[in-house]
Write a protein that holds these residues in place. Structure first.
Motif, PDB file in Angstrom:
ATOM      1  N   GLU A  35       0.875  -1.346  -0.028  1.00 21.48           N
ATOM      2  CA  GLU A  35      -0.067   0.376   0.074  1.00 21.48           C
ATOM      3  C   GLU A  35       1.052   1.358  -0.030  1.00 21.48           C
ATOM      4  O   GLU A  35       0.306   1.894  -0.905  1.00 21.48           O
ATOM      5  CB  GLU A  35      -1.210  -0.385   1.322  1.00 21.48           C
ATOM      6  N   VAL A  36       2.337   1.302   1.057  1.00 21.62           N
ATOM      7  CA  VAL A  36       2.995   2.749   1.203  1.00 21.62           C
ATOM      8  C   VAL A  36       3.194   2.545  -0.588  1.00 21.62           C
ATOM      9  O   VAL A  36       3.839   3.623  -0.779  1.00 21.62           O
ATOM     10  CB  VAL A  36       4.280   2.101   1.993  1.00 21.62           C
ATOM     11  N   SER A  37       3.669   1.446  -1.617  1.00 19.33           N
ATOM     12  CA  SER A  37       4.702   1.366  -2.302  1.00 19.33           C
ATOM     13  C   SER A  37       3.374   1.991  -3.816  1.00 19.33           C
ATOM     14  O   SER A  37       4.171   3.337  -4.235  1.00 19.33           O
ATOM     15  CB  SER A  37       5.307  -0.030  -2.892  1.00 19.33           C
ATOM     16  N   GLN A  38       2.391   1.590  -3.314  1.00 16.86           N
ATOM     17  CA  GLN A  38       0.954   1.987  -4.369  1.00 16.86           C
ATOM     18  C   GLN A  38       1.089   2.866  -4.375  1.00 16.86           C
ATOM     19  O   GLN A  38       0.930   4.387  -4.985  1.00 16.86           O
ATOM     20  CB  GLN A  38      -0.067   1.837  -4.693  1.00 16.86           C
ATOM     21  N   HIS A  39       0.681   4.378  -2.753  1.00 18.84           N
ATOM     22  CA  HIS A  39       0.188   5.700  -2.810  1.00 18.84           C
ATOM     23  C   HIS A  39       0.813   6.833  -2.773  1.00 18.84           C
ATOM     24  O   HIS A  39       0.949   7.843  -2.558  1.00 18.84           O
ATOM     25  CB  HIS A  39      -0.670   5.794  -0.839  1.00 18.84           C
ATOM     26  N   THR A  40       2.332   5.475  -2.577  1.00 15.11           N
ATOM     27  CA  THR A  40       3.044   7.178  -2.258  1.00 15.11           C
ATOM     28  C   THR A  40       4.372   6.660  -3.931  1.00 15.11           C
ATOM     29  O   THR A  40       4.847   7.589  -4.688  1.00 15.11           O
ATOM     30  CB  THR A  40       4.692   6.499  -1.891  1.00 15.11           C
ATOM     31  N   ASN A  41       3.678   5.767  -5.142  1.00 15.64           N
ATOM     32  CA  ASN A  41       5.064   5.949  -6.038  1.00 15.64           C
ATOM     33  C   ASN A  41       5.819   5.684  -6.583  1.00 15.64           C
ATOM     34  O   ASN A  41       6.566   6.170  -7.213  1.00 15.64           O
ATOM     35  CB  ASN A  41       4.022   7.302  -6.991  1.00 15.64           C
ATOM     36  N   VAL A  42       6.153   4.895  -5.354  1.00 16.28           N
ATOM     37  CA  VAL A  42       7.724   4.233  -5.414  1.00 16.28           C
ATOM     38  C   VAL A  42       7.631   2.877  -5.086  1.00 16.28           C
ATOM     39  O   VAL A  42       7.178   1.943  -4.222  1.00 16.28           O
ATOM     40  CB  VAL A  42       8.474   4.680  -3.861  1.00 16.28           C
ATOM     41  N   ARG A  43       8.451   2.381  -5.923  1.00 13.98           N
ATOM     42  CA  ARG A  43       8.828   0.716  -5.560  1.00 13.98           C
ATOM     43  C   ARG A  43       9.060  -0.250  -4.438  1.00 13.98           C
ATOM     44  O   ARG A  43       9.595   0.322  -3.521  1.00 13.98           O
ATOM     45  CB  ARG A  43       9.930   0.369  -6.779  1.00 13.98           C
ATOM     46  N   LEU A  44       8.550  -0.830  -4.100  1.00 19.03           N
ATOM     47  CA  LEU A  44       8.251  -1.370  -3.038  1.00 19.03           C
ATOM     48  C   LEU A  44      10.419  -1.861  -2.537  1.00 19.03           C
ATOM     49  O   LEU A  44      10.218  -1.379  -1.309  1.00 19.03           O
ATOM     50  CB  LEU A  44       7.413  -3.197  -3.322  1.00 19.03           C
ATOM     51  N   ARG A  45      10.781  -1.808  -3.432  1.00 21.33           N
ATOM     52  CA  ARG A  45      12.871  -2.327  -2.398  1.00 21.33           C
ATOM     53  C   ARG A  45      12.801  -1.420  -2.208  1.00 21.33           C
ATOM     54  O   ARG A  45      13.523  -1.042  -0.680  1.00 21.33           O
ATOM     55  CB  ARG A  45      13.123  -2.853  -4.311  1.00 21.33           C
ATOM     56  N   PRO A  46      12.510   0.025  -3.012  1.00 20.74           N
ATOM     57  CA  PRO A  46      13.168   0.988  -2.298  1.00 20.74           C
ATOM     58  C   PRO A  46      12.475   1.879  -0.668  1.00 20.74           C
ATOM     59  O   PRO A  46      12.696   1.776   0.277  1.00 20.74           O
ATOM     60  CB  PRO A  46      12.918   1.961  -3.271  1.00 20.74           C
ATOM     61  N   VAL A  47      11.464   0.517  -0.966  1.00 28.75           N
ATOM     62  CA  VAL A  47       9.911   1.305   0.330  1.00 28.75           C
ATOM     63  C   VAL A  47      10.771   0.418   1.635  1.00 28.75           C
ATOM     64  O   VAL A  47      10.873   0.474   2.598  1.00 28.75           O
ATOM     65  CB  VAL A  47       8.618   1.259   0.097  1.00 28.75           C
ATOM     66  N   ALA A  48      11.058  -0.518   1.116  1.00 28.22           N
ATOM     67  CA  ALA A  48      11.598  -1.571   1.927  1.00 28.22           C
ATOM     68  C   ALA A  48      12.467  -1.360   2.404  1.00 28.22           C
ATOM     69  O   ALA A  48      13.000  -1.082   4.243  1.00 28.22           O
ATOM     70  CB  ALA A  48      11.740  -3.667   1.322  1.00 28.22           C
TER      71      ALA A  48
END
Length: 86
Positions: A35-48
């Motif tokens: 959800e964070v990845s989708q809502h911030t338009n940042v790929r999952l790996r950088p969010v992690a």
């Protein structure tokens, strides 16, 4: 292949951070990251990576912190926010 293994490990570590800090189930941690990845338009790996860095005392970008808080509220409701990121 190496990048896939590293990416998977980073995701697992970030899920572990969310599970430990917020006392949630691993499946909820996975959904929070998505959800964070989708809502911030940042790929999952950088969010992690940001979540892992936050656990190590680094700065968490405000947009990511807000989305993590919102995702957590959707799972556990608004309660004591002493464990909130950001």
């Amino acid at each position: 292949m190496r990048q896939a293994v590293d990416s998977h490990a980073k995701g697992d570590q970030a899920i572990g951070v969310l599970v430990a800090v917020h006392r949630i189930e691993p499946a909820a941690g996975v959904e929070m990251l998505r959800e964070v990845s989708q809502h911030t338009n940042v790929r999952l790996r950088p969010v992690a990576g940001m979540v892992i860095d936050w656990a190590l005392g680094e700065f968490l970008p405000p947009s990511v912190g807000r989305e993590l808080e919102a995702a957590l509220r959707r799972r556990v409701g608004a309660g004591d926010d002493s464990d909130q990121p950001g």
